[in-house]
Design a protein around this motif. Structure first.
Motif, PDB file in Angstrom:
ATOM      1  N   TYR A   1       1.657 -26.031   1.757  1.00 27.57           N
ATOM      2  CA  TYR A   1       2.260 -25.588   0.512  1.00 27.57           C
ATOM      3  C   TYR A   1       2.147 -26.719  -0.511  1.00 27.57           C
ATOM      4  O   TYR A   1       2.386 -27.890  -0.183  1.00 27.57           O
TER       5      TYR A   1
ATOM      6  N   ASN B   1      11.870 -27.370  -2.838  1.00 28.79           N
ATOM      7  CA  ASN B   1      12.489 -27.533  -4.153  1.00 28.79           C
ATOM      8  C   ASN B   1      11.724 -28.579  -4.951  1.00 28.79           C
ATOM      9  O   ASN B   1      11.645 -29.746  -4.565  1.00 28.79           O
TER      10      ASN B   1
ATOM     11  N   THR C   1      11.564 -23.387  -7.246  1.00 25.90           N
ATOM     12  CA  THR C   1      11.690 -23.425  -5.798  1.00 25.90           C
ATOM     13  C   THR C   1      10.763 -22.400  -5.165  1.00 25.90           C
ATOM     14  O   THR C   1      10.336 -21.442  -5.811  1.00 25.90           O
ATOM     15  N   TYR C   2      10.482 -22.624  -3.863  1.00 25.47           N
ATOM     16  CA  TYR C   2       9.591 -21.718  -3.143  1.00 25.47           C
ATOM     17  C   TYR C   2      10.100 -21.618  -1.704  1.00 25.47           C
ATOM     18  O   TYR C   2      10.373 -22.633  -1.059  1.00 25.47           O
ATOM     19  N   THR C   3      10.229 -20.403  -1.186  1.00 26.00           N
ATOM     20  CA  THR C   3      10.685 -20.190   0.188  1.00 26.00           C
ATOM     21  C   THR C   3       9.487 -19.928   1.087  1.00 26.00           C
ATOM     22  O   THR C   3       8.717 -18.999   0.858  1.00 26.00           O
ATOM     23  N   ALA C   4       9.329 -20.779   2.133  1.00 30.36           N
ATOM     24  CA  ALA C   4       8.201 -20.676   3.058  1.00 30.36           C
ATOM     25  C   ALA C   4       8.630 -19.953   4.330  1.00 30.36           C
ATOM     26  O   ALA C   4       9.729 -20.184   4.846  1.00 30.36           O
ATOM     27  N   TYR C   5       7.741 -19.091   4.839  1.00 26.96           N
ATOM     28  CA  TYR C   5       8.024 -18.322   6.055  1.00 26.96           C
ATOM     29  C   TYR C   5       6.946 -18.476   7.121  1.00 26.96           C
ATOM     30  O   TYR C   5       7.165 -18.089   8.264  1.00 26.96           O
TER      31      TYR C   5
ATOM     32  N   TRP D   1       2.781 -23.167  -8.112  1.00 26.14           N
ATOM     33  CA  TRP D   1       2.619 -23.288  -6.671  1.00 26.14           C
ATOM     34  C   TRP D   1       1.235 -22.803  -6.244  1.00 26.14           C
ATOM     35  O   TRP D   1       0.480 -22.263  -7.050  1.00 26.14           O
TER      36      TRP D   1
ATOM     37  N   SER E   1      13.028 -19.799   7.845  1.00 26.91           N
ATOM     38  CA  SER E   1      12.443 -20.065   6.527  1.00 26.91           C
ATOM     39  C   SER E   1      12.761 -21.490   6.123  1.00 26.91           C
ATOM     40  O   SER E   1      13.618 -22.158   6.712  1.00 26.91           O
ATOM     41  N   TRP E   2      12.043 -21.950   5.097  1.00 22.28           N
ATOM     42  CA  TRP E   2      12.242 -23.318   4.602  1.00 22.28           C
ATOM     43  C   TRP E   2      12.143 -23.295   3.081  1.00 22.28           C
ATOM     44  O   TRP E   2      11.177 -22.805   2.516  1.00 22.28           O
ATOM     45  N   LEU E   3      13.181 -23.815   2.412  1.00 21.84           N
ATOM     46  CA  LEU E   3      13.208 -23.810   0.953  1.00 21.84           C
ATOM     47  C   LEU E   3      12.605 -25.101   0.417  1.00 21.84           C
ATOM     48  O   LEU E   3      13.091 -26.203   0.713  1.00 21.84           O
TER      49      LEU E   3
END
Length: 364
Positions: A247, A220, A238-242, A230, A216-218
């Motif tokens: 984005y 910010n 913040t948003y967590t990408a999977y 978003w 995953s990638w946070l």
């Protein structure tokens, strides 16, 4: 007999109407304040003498009234403040009253004792409340200012700022709390004003990045006092990408709007390392160094190269630096050499440490 009774009645009425005190004949409605020259109203022959004192005559502050009389049966107050409605009257012995307007107020206090009333009337002057503007905290955009003014129209007012500023009015543009104390006569008011400055938002999500599947990638986008939107309608900072996609986020506050986007690609990661079987450091600009290649994220390494006799001939923590085939400033002999590589990197979404050993040939 009728003549005597009539004369007696006339004399009695004359006596009551011409009493030396003039109190009875001049008596009006005891709540009336039309005749302010009457300071007390009492019946002849009684010992009821009403009086009162008062403290704090500031507008919008409680004025304390204190009855000067011992053991009354009851008391009735009229504060001379018709705009206050039902609060204009009180039967409390020593009441308080808040005047919302300034100026002269005629106050009546009627004391009842032993069946007899007595009225005390006094005119009090309510002093205007000092004014301070503004009275609420504020947030402004950087580069703007707020005007503070404690100037009062009432002559003789005084003021003091907590930072010693010399004038009653000022422009401010710096974060902080500004406290002003203003006085008019004995009436004082203190107010604290807090200013917060806010910058126009900015946001940077980073460069496009390749990541390992399963990880995953946070992202910010946090910025003070801002709102967030978003690509999927999320509103957190913040948003967590999977997964692989673009984005994007929009950041806004009262001073402006900013936006940014990033492309994230999630691939399978095995963190492989590749070594050559030989190298030829003979100054022909081909295959001059012994080094390895890797396809790994968050890669860190340490490599040591030994002769077949166990002598350490080279060591490096920089994966970009290889061995040039020298030892103690001289060319190493043609031979088989041994390497030990310790490295770490992301494998299947998690960071792991690996040790790899092997041999290679130095040829000239």
């Amino acid at each position: 007999m009728r003549i005597r009774i009539l004369l007696l009645t006339v004399c009695l009425l004359f006596s009551l109407s011409s009493d030396a005190s003039g109190t009875f004949s001049n008596a009006k409605n005891p709540l009336s304040i039309e005749d302010q020259s009457i300071s007390t109203i009492r019946l002849v022959g009684t010992s009821v003498i009403a009086d009162f004192q008062y403290d704090d005559t500031c507008q919008n502050s409680p004025t304390q009234f204190t009855l000067i009389f011992s053991g009354p049966d009851s008391v009735f107050w009229n504060f001379g403040d018709l705009p206050s409605g039902a609060l204009n009257n009180s039967t409390v012995l020593n009441p308080q009253h808040i005047y919302t307007t300034s100026g002269n107020k005629t106050v009546q206090c009627i004391v009842y004792a032993g069946g007899f009333p007595d009225t005390a009337i006094k005119t009090i002057n309510i002093i205007s409340e000092p004014l301070i503007f503004p009275t609420t905290d504020s947030t402004i955009c950087s580069g703007n200012t707020v005007f503070l003014d404690v100037t009062n129209i009432v002559p003789g007012f005084s003021f003091q700022w907590n930072d010693g500023y010399p004038d009653p009015y000022r422009f401010i543009d710096t974060d902080g709390t500004y406290i002003a104390t203003v006085s008019i006569g004995s009436c004082t008011k203190t107010s604290a004003f807090t200013l917060h400055t806010l910058d126009e938002p900015n946001v940077y999500l980073g460069e496009d990045t390749v990541l390992c599947s399963g990880g995953s990638w946070l992202l910010n986008a946090s910025f003070p006092s801002s709102n967030y939107l978003w690509q999927d309608g999320s509103t957190a900072p913040t948003y967590t990408a999977y997964s692989t996609r673009t984005y994007g986020v929009q950041v806004s506050n009262q001073c402006g709007i900013a936006a940014d986007s990033i492309y994230l690609e999630f691939d399978e990661c095995s963190c492989n390392v590749y070594f050559p079987s030989a190298f030829t450091p003979n100054s022909d600009n081909h295959n001059e160094q012994f080094n390895f290649n890797y396809d790994c994220l968050d890669f860190q390494s340490n490599i040591k190269i030994f002769s077949r006799w166990g002598n350490l001939v080279f060591e490096s923590d920089d994966a970009a630096v290889g061995w040039d085939g020298t030892y103690k400033g001289k060319d190493a002999i043609e031979d088989i050499y041994i390497y030990i590589l310790k490295y770490s990197g992301v494998i299947d979404g998690t960071s792991q440490e690996i040790v790899k050993r092997g041999t290679f040939l130095l040829m000239r």
